[in-house]
Design an enzyme around this catalytic site. Structure first.
Site, PDB file in Angstrom:
ATOM      1  N   ASP A   1      -3.915  35.407 -33.212  1.00  0.00           N
ATOM      2  CA  ASP A   1      -4.642  36.337 -34.079  1.00  0.00           C
ATOM      3  C   ASP A   1      -4.300  37.755 -33.653  1.00  0.00           C
ATOM      4  O   ASP A   1      -3.816  37.971 -32.542  1.00  0.00           O
ATOM      5  CB  ASP A   1      -6.157  36.159 -33.892  1.00  0.00           C
ATOM      6  CG  ASP A   1      -6.680  34.993 -34.720  1.00  0.00           C
ATOM      7  OD1 ASP A   1      -5.904  34.482 -35.527  1.00  0.00           O
ATOM      8  OD2 ASP A   1      -7.839  34.611 -34.534  1.00  0.00           O
TER       9      ASP A   1
ATOM     10  N   LYS B   1     -17.950  45.437 -49.919  1.00  0.00           N
ATOM     11  CA  LYS B   1     -16.936  45.987 -48.998  1.00  0.00           C
ATOM     12  C   LYS B   1     -15.971  44.860 -48.668  1.00  0.00           C
ATOM     13  O   LYS B   1     -16.338  43.672 -48.685  1.00  0.00           O
ATOM     14  CB  LYS B   1     -17.574  46.556 -47.726  1.00  0.00           C
ATOM     15  CG  LYS B   1     -18.073  45.545 -46.719  1.00  0.00           C
ATOM     16  CD  LYS B   1     -18.329  46.223 -45.371  1.00  0.00           C
ATOM     17  CE  LYS B   1     -18.723  45.226 -44.305  1.00  0.00           C
ATOM     18  NZ  LYS B   1     -20.041  44.632 -44.458  1.00  0.00           N
TER      19      LYS B   1
ATOM     20  N   LYS C   1      -2.596  29.219 -41.822  1.00  0.00           N
ATOM     21  CA  LYS C   1      -2.395  29.049 -40.374  1.00  0.00           C
ATOM     22  C   LYS C   1      -2.209  27.567 -40.046  1.00  0.00           C
ATOM     23  O   LYS C   1      -1.315  27.197 -39.288  1.00  0.00           O
ATOM     24  CB  LYS C   1      -3.612  29.609 -39.622  1.00  0.00           C
ATOM     25  CG  LYS C   1      -3.414  29.646 -38.113  1.00  0.00           C
ATOM     26  CD  LYS C   1      -4.676  30.023 -37.362  1.00  0.00           C
ATOM     27  CE  LYS C   1      -4.835  31.492 -37.154  1.00  0.00           C
ATOM     28  NZ  LYS C   1      -5.916  31.829 -36.195  1.00  0.00           N
TER      29      LYS C   1
ATOM     30  N   VAL D   1       0.848  -1.207   0.000  1.00  0.00           N
ATOM     31  CA  VAL D   1       0.000   0.000   0.000  1.00  0.00           C
ATOM     32  C   VAL D   1       0.877   1.248   0.000  1.00  0.00           C
ATOM     33  O   VAL D   1       0.607   2.221  -0.694  1.00  0.00           O
ATOM     34  CB  VAL D   1      -0.950   0.006   1.223  1.00  0.00           C
ATOM     35  CG1 VAL D   1      -1.583   1.365   1.427  1.00  0.00           C
ATOM     36  CG2 VAL D   1      -2.041  -1.032   1.039  1.00  0.00           C
TER      37      VAL D   1
ATOM     38  N   THR E   1      -6.736  40.736 -34.315  1.00  0.00           N
ATOM     39  CA  THR E   1      -7.943  41.469 -33.924  1.00  0.00           C
ATOM     40  C   THR E   1      -8.590  40.861 -32.683  1.00  0.00           C
ATOM     41  O   THR E   1      -8.917  39.687 -32.669  1.00  0.00           O
ATOM     42  CB  THR E   1      -8.952  41.467 -35.088  1.00  0.00           C
ATOM     43  OG1 THR E   1      -8.284  41.957 -36.235  1.00  0.00           O
ATOM     44  CG2 THR E   1     -10.150  42.336 -34.768  1.00  0.00           C
TER      45      THR E   1
END
Length: 1165
Positions: A430, A557, A740, A383, A432
């Site tokens: 990353d 855009k 990535k 033990v 942002t």
């Protein structure tokens, strides 16, 4: 209680509706409900304004149609955990031995063999009872630990679930609500990257594409539209586009819920299923063109699917620390087992020789108690020798860290990610929102050849034709869920909800003195003809509106360089249309875009294009078309546009980021920025953050240059070329998600470094998922991240902040150090306890430490020490060293020096007391060679007391593993350590003074106590002496757990490293994967140690994860869902065929080609 009778639709009706697909579903909606509007009427909801935000009405709907939650599997009760802890073989042997010992104590030997000491026979039962009580304490403490940890994990799981929010419209206002608050009748808004939390019918959509692979296994994206396939299913992912849908089924009534409830019922119904399969096949299938019978093939699919209650599909993943600890635990277990067996053998042989051979005594029934005692001593040595505290320590360290990391804005989804982060050598982040604040403001504009910096031009100052196109373009070509909220107090910034780039452009309209809300009312979302939503590959967004008379206007855009390359005209001075070619584009890039980017601004180009029928052209910039326009030909739609303006958007660097990056660099971690932004913007931000330093030998590349440098002529990635670039690469701009992934994979596979690189990656977009999965640790953004990214990640950053990653590194290193501290402490106790028990058995036919005493020592060194040492708080000093690396030794030479040094000190003192204590210590009669059942002696009590006190003081030494002098530094910052240490000391004093027969102790006098305390305090001085010895004098071979991790056949989670169920199924060539048998020794060791039982906590977490809300689908759950979904579909068809009069020929044939797409690894023979 309200039921669905209140509404004109019942749950069963809606369930049947959601089982239909495509044209079939559309026909049903139109014929039965008169379209989606009719269904909304029946459900008493408004398709435009949604439900009223009234709690009573919402509760009525929950009562009628159910809640949007799937109840988790019930957690194990405390008594169930206690019963499992009791399954441990060593404890069972001890219990049996204790019961035999107890029985023998009541056996009265014949008068001539009776003991002279009446108190001895009276107290004989105490040892047996004491062992029983000690075992009970160990079991209860283990169960309590497991129970509290499982409870913690349940809390963590619910925390992960409440992180998942979804956008709905109530009272005409958009609200983000927790997914389990959704009700049937809600009008919900789905956008790119969302994980659908309920079933529904589309009301309006823009280019919506859904990944249904989690349900059907089909890897292709499914186009959804209110015109041809309006059915949306829970658990699927929106990969492109956006839309609004009516929620028709939630929780257990949704398609995922039905499958989940089948999964739950699967165990009970397993036997019935087998019978059902037999009756279904029944030889009735007719063979078709591909040679497979309809019925037989379907049955094959049912049988081939992996069992519902099986473990995760695929091989077990191993963390570095777990693998090293598994190997170490096996080695220590083997050594301990050999020593324990040798102890029992020596005691038995010695007793037989001295009693039967030398003294010539015959065997008596009372002698059995001697042998039982020897077995008890052997088992207690085992033990102590077997390190069952190791898994407990790693679990405690990890769970404690996970709990604390939540306060540091790290929500850990996979336990081992916490520890892996400590070894991280590279972080690909990353820009942002992680390095920057993600609070976008439009600070520069280039309109009509005018450059505006600082204040936005007022509406009145601008050319009328240009400003109308500019403002209408911004409003129509933005997500209608992007809104700017007025500041609560004057002087504060406006709030931004939704896409931050779009919010900055809407803010520009407000700054110009106009209201974008008025414009939105002119162009409601329903009037938008077609929307090409933004995604990482397009890098732009386009919206088509109908002008009447078959004229269309396309607003666009996106990234300025990309928009400019598509344009042939530009609004010049005073709104005059001027030609715009490559030469003008180059001039504009040099004079407008580069200066903006150098200021760290993100540049957004705005453009438009008018499409008119042939013969109606009035202006040069208009484009004529014949017949019908092919809107799917995106290439053609976007070419030939007219530039309206270029906007410079500022996203300032977070103030705390430069310091956090400096800490990473100091800690030996390279930070790289991977962004979709312009190279000049990226370089500017990287310099502000400290990722690049002026004059440093670093690379900043654009995605296309990066690919050109690392790929061969055939387009394949060349690892050698990549190895030449990545060590210097600091910025990757205009990166595609695939770039990535390639970078992360390349760094991980590289052999340039001495150790394999450990890479952490941050991501927020749906397409970041492959890189997040590939990385050693994937961080998803909690605020800006899509559900798909969160699902693929290991840790969610709840504040999207880079500095939280640095805290994760500290916690990871702290876990490693906590385990090392525990190892150093436990191995010292192991060596000393096993040695003294073994030598005692050889020298004096008895162990100086009795069974109950050893169990107490085991409790101190395992459960209590792991609690105390695994809960140290991390300090900034952890960042002052380089990462350990995957091949670093688990037990360093310094630790070996400490273990051996302290063991020598303790053994020297204990042997001195054992052999000469009766001569050296006053009032201490010898306890050696005492007959069995003798009352406890002060002599052996001093050995026990000195050993425990030295162990306790050594626990303070073990707090430092790098040779630090001041072992008390920071001790009071860890209240758990202090409380446990003081409690253990007080308990021990009480045991020694008042334990008596129960603990085999005799009360000690003042002199004896002073000697024991002196031995204990001597540990501190001895520790200082050991610190003076340099670890370098030890040979390098004196390190354990070194080298890259080799797979082991047993893991600390108590699971076997075996191929998955699916992979054992027959393959196409009929061969079955050869499954190596589990080695008998490993099975034996598994039974012997408590490695399996002590780690239930981790398994509990895994099972909680697997049984969690389907909105938090794990990979394994998704695999099992797929299999169940197919089985459910097949069973339904077979049911219908049976009703129609047996299995009929014809019907749908399931080909092996379809199944090839299935990722759960199912094959047919």
């Amino acid at each position: 209680m309200p039921s669905s009778d209140e509404y004109d639709c019942s749950i069963s009706e809606l369930k049947l509706l959601m089982e239909l697909r495509g044209a079939e579903a559309l026909e049903k909606i139109n014929s039965t409900y008169n379209g989606v509007e009719g269904l909304c009427q029946k459900l008493k909801t408004d398709p435009i304004n949604g439900l009223p935000d009234d709690s009573k009405e919402l509760q009525n709907r929950r009562n009628a149609f159910g809640k949007n939650e799937i109840p988790p599997a019930p957690s194990k009760s405390f008594w169930r955990l206690a019963w499992e802890a009791l399954q441990d073989i060593t404890l069972v042997i001890l219990l049996v031995a204790a019961l035999v010992s107890l029985g023998l104590s009541f056996y009265k030997p014949p008068a001539e063999h009776a003991s002279n000491d009446s108190s001895e026979s009276e107290a004989g039962w105490i040892e047996g009872v004491a062992i029983l009580v000690a075992v009970l304490v160990v079991v209860l403490v283990t169960a309590l630990n497991d129970w509290t940890k499982e409870k913690q994990f349940r809390g963590l799981q619910s925390k992960i679930e409440t992180e998942h929010k979804f956008s709905v419209i109530r009272n005409g206002e958009p609200h983000d609500i927790v997914v389990n608050e959704l009700v049937v009748g809600d009008i919900a808004r789905v956008k790119y990257g969302d994980l659908l939390p309920a079933d529904g019918i589309l009301i309006q959509s823009n280019d919506l594409k859904i990944d249904e692979s989690s349900l059907t296994g089909e890897s292709d994206l499914i186009r959804k539209s209110e015109e041809f396939d309006p059915v949306l299913l829970s658990g699927t992912h929106a990969m492109e586009g956006s839309g609004r849908f009516l929620v028709t089924a939630v929780g257990l009534n949704s398609q995922t819920g039905i499958i989940m409830s089948l999964l739950g019922a699967a165990k009970e119904k397993k036997e019935d299923k087998k019978e059902e399969v037999t009756t279904l096949t029944n030889g009735n299938g007719a063979v078709h063109g591909n040679g497979l019978a309809n019925g037989i093939e379907k049955t094959a699919e049912i049988a081939a699917a992996p069992s519902d209650d099986g473990e995760d599909v695929g091989r077990m993943t191993k963390s570095v620390l777990q693998s090293k600890l598994s190997n170490l635990a096996l080695q220590i277990g083997y050594i301990g087992s050999v020593v324990a067996a040798a102890t029992v053998l020596i005691l038995v042989i010695r007793h037989c020789i001295s009693n039967y051979a030398i003294d010539g005594k015959s065997f008596q029934a009372s002698d059995i108690s001697h042998f039982v005692n020897f077995i008890i001593i052997g088992v207690t040595v085992l033990v102590i020798a077997v390190p069952e505290g190791l898994p407990l320590a790693i679990t405690l360290a990890l769970t404690y860290s996970v709990k604390k990391m939540m306060k540091d804005n790290n929500l850990v989804r996979h336990l081992d990610a916490c520890e892996t982060m400590g070894n991280a050598t590279s972080i690909c982040s990353d820009k942002t929102g992680t390095l920057t604040t993600n609070r976008m403001t439009c600070v520069q504009q280039f309109i009509n050849n005018e450059f505006y910096k600082g204040n936005a031009p007022k509406y009145e100052q601008m050319d009328p034709s240009t400003r109308d196109l500019l403002f209408n373009g911004i409003v129509c070509n933005s997500g209608y869920n992007s809104t700017v909220v007025p500041p609560k107090n004057p002087g504060e910034q406006r709030g931004q909800i939704g896409n931050k780039t779009e919010c900055s452009l809407l803010g520009f309209i407000l700054d110009s003195g106009r209201s974008y809300e008025d414009l939105r009312r002119q162009f409601p979302e329903e009037k938008l003809y077609k929307v090409y939503t933004f995604n990482s590959s397009r890098k732009s967004m386009m919206t088509v509106i109908e002008l009447g008379e078959k004229k269309y206007r396309v607003y666009a855009k996106g990234a300025s360089e990309i928009i400019l390359t598509r344009c042939n005209y530009i609004f010049g001075k005073s709104g005059k249309i001027e030609p715009f070619g490559p030469k003008e584009a180059a001039t504009m890039t040099k004079n407008v875009i580069e200066p903006m980017a150098s200021d760290g601004l993100r540049t957004i180009g705005l453009a438009f294009k008018d499409l008119v029928p042939t013969g109606t052209k009035k202006h040069d910039y208009e484009e004529e078309y014949d017949g019908e326009i092919d809107w799917e030909d995106e290439e053609k739609v976007r070419e030939g546009q007219t530039v309206i303006a270029v906007m410079g958007i500022q996203d300032p660097v977070r103030p705390e980021v430069p310091a956090a990056i400096a800490k990473c660099q100091k800690a030996g971690i390279t930070v790289r920025m991977v962004t979709g932004d312009n190279i000049n913007t990226a370089r500017s931000i990287a310099t502000q953050c400290g990722i690049m330093t002026p004059g440093g030998d670093f690379l900043a590349l654009e995605g296309k240059d990066f690919n050109a440098r690392i790929r061969d002529a055939d387009g394949k990635v060349n690892q050698q070329k990549l190895d030449a670039i990545w060590p210097k690469l600091r910025v990757l701009a205009r990166a595609q998600p695939s770039d990535k992934y390639v970078l992360v994979k390349g760094i991980i596979d590289s052999t340039v470094s001495k150790n394999r690189e450990v890479v952490a990656v941050t991501g927020d977009g749906t397409n970041d998922a492959p890189a997040l999965k590939k990385a050693d640790v994937g961080f998803a953004m909690g605020i800006a991240g899509t559900d798909v990214a969160k699902e693929a990640s290991d840790i969610i950053l709840t504040d999207d902040n880079f500095s939280s990653i640095v805290k994760a590194v500290m916690w990871g290193r702290n876990v490693y150090d906590s385990i090392a501290k525990f190892l150093q402490f436990q191995l010292t106790v192991n060596v000393v306890a096993v040695t003294i028990a073994f030598i005692g058995a050889c020298a004096i036919s008895d162990s100086p430490l009795k069974a109950v005493q050893m169990l107490w020592v085991n409790l101190i060194m395992d459960t209590l020490a792991s609690l105390a040492l695994a809960t140290e708080m991390p300090t900034e000093e952890l960042l002052n060293r380089k990462p350990y690396g995957r091949t670093k030794s688990l037990i360093s030479r310094t630790m070996v020096k400490n273990i051996v040094g302290h063991a020598i000190y303790q053994l020297a003192i204990l042997f001195a007391i054992m052999f000469w204590g009766d001569k050296l210590i006053p009032n201490t009669p010898s306890g050696r060679n005492a007959p069995l059942g003798s009352p406890p002696s002060a002599h052996f009590t001093i050995i026990f007391n000195a050993f425990v006190l030295m162990t306790l003081v050594n626990e303070i030494n073990a707090r430092k593993i790098h040779g630090e002098r001041n072992v008390f530094k920071g001790i009071f910052t860890n209240p758990i350590f202090c409380v446990i240490w003081i409690t253990t000391l007080i308990s021990h004093i009480l045991i020694v003074q008042f334990g008596g027969q129960w603990f085999s102790t005799a009360p000690l006098d003042m002199t004896q106590w002073i000697i024991c305390i002196a031995c204990g305090i001597g540990e501190l001085f001895w520790g200082q002496i050991i610190n003076c010895i340099p670890a370098s004098i030890l040979p390098k071979s004196f390190r354990f757990g070194k080298g890259d991790v080799q797979p082991t056949s047993i893991m600390l989670s108590g699971e076997y490293d075996m191929p998955s169920t699916a992979s054992q199924l027959p393959m196409k060539d009929g061969q079955v994967v050869d499954d190596k048998q589990r080695p008998g020794q490993v099975l034996w060791l598994l039974g012997l140690t408590r490695l399996q039982t002590q780690i239930r906590v981790v398994k509990a977490f895994q099972s909680v994860n697997d049984d969690s809300h389907p909105n938090s689908l794990t990979t394994s759950t998704a695999d099992r869902l797929r299999a169940s979904y197919r089985r459910l579909r097949i069973a339904r068809e077979l049911e219908q065929q049976k009703r129609a009069g047996g299995l009929r020929a014809g019907g749908q044939v399931y080909s092996t080609e379809t199944n090839a797409k299935d990722t759960s690894g199912i094959r047919f023979a």
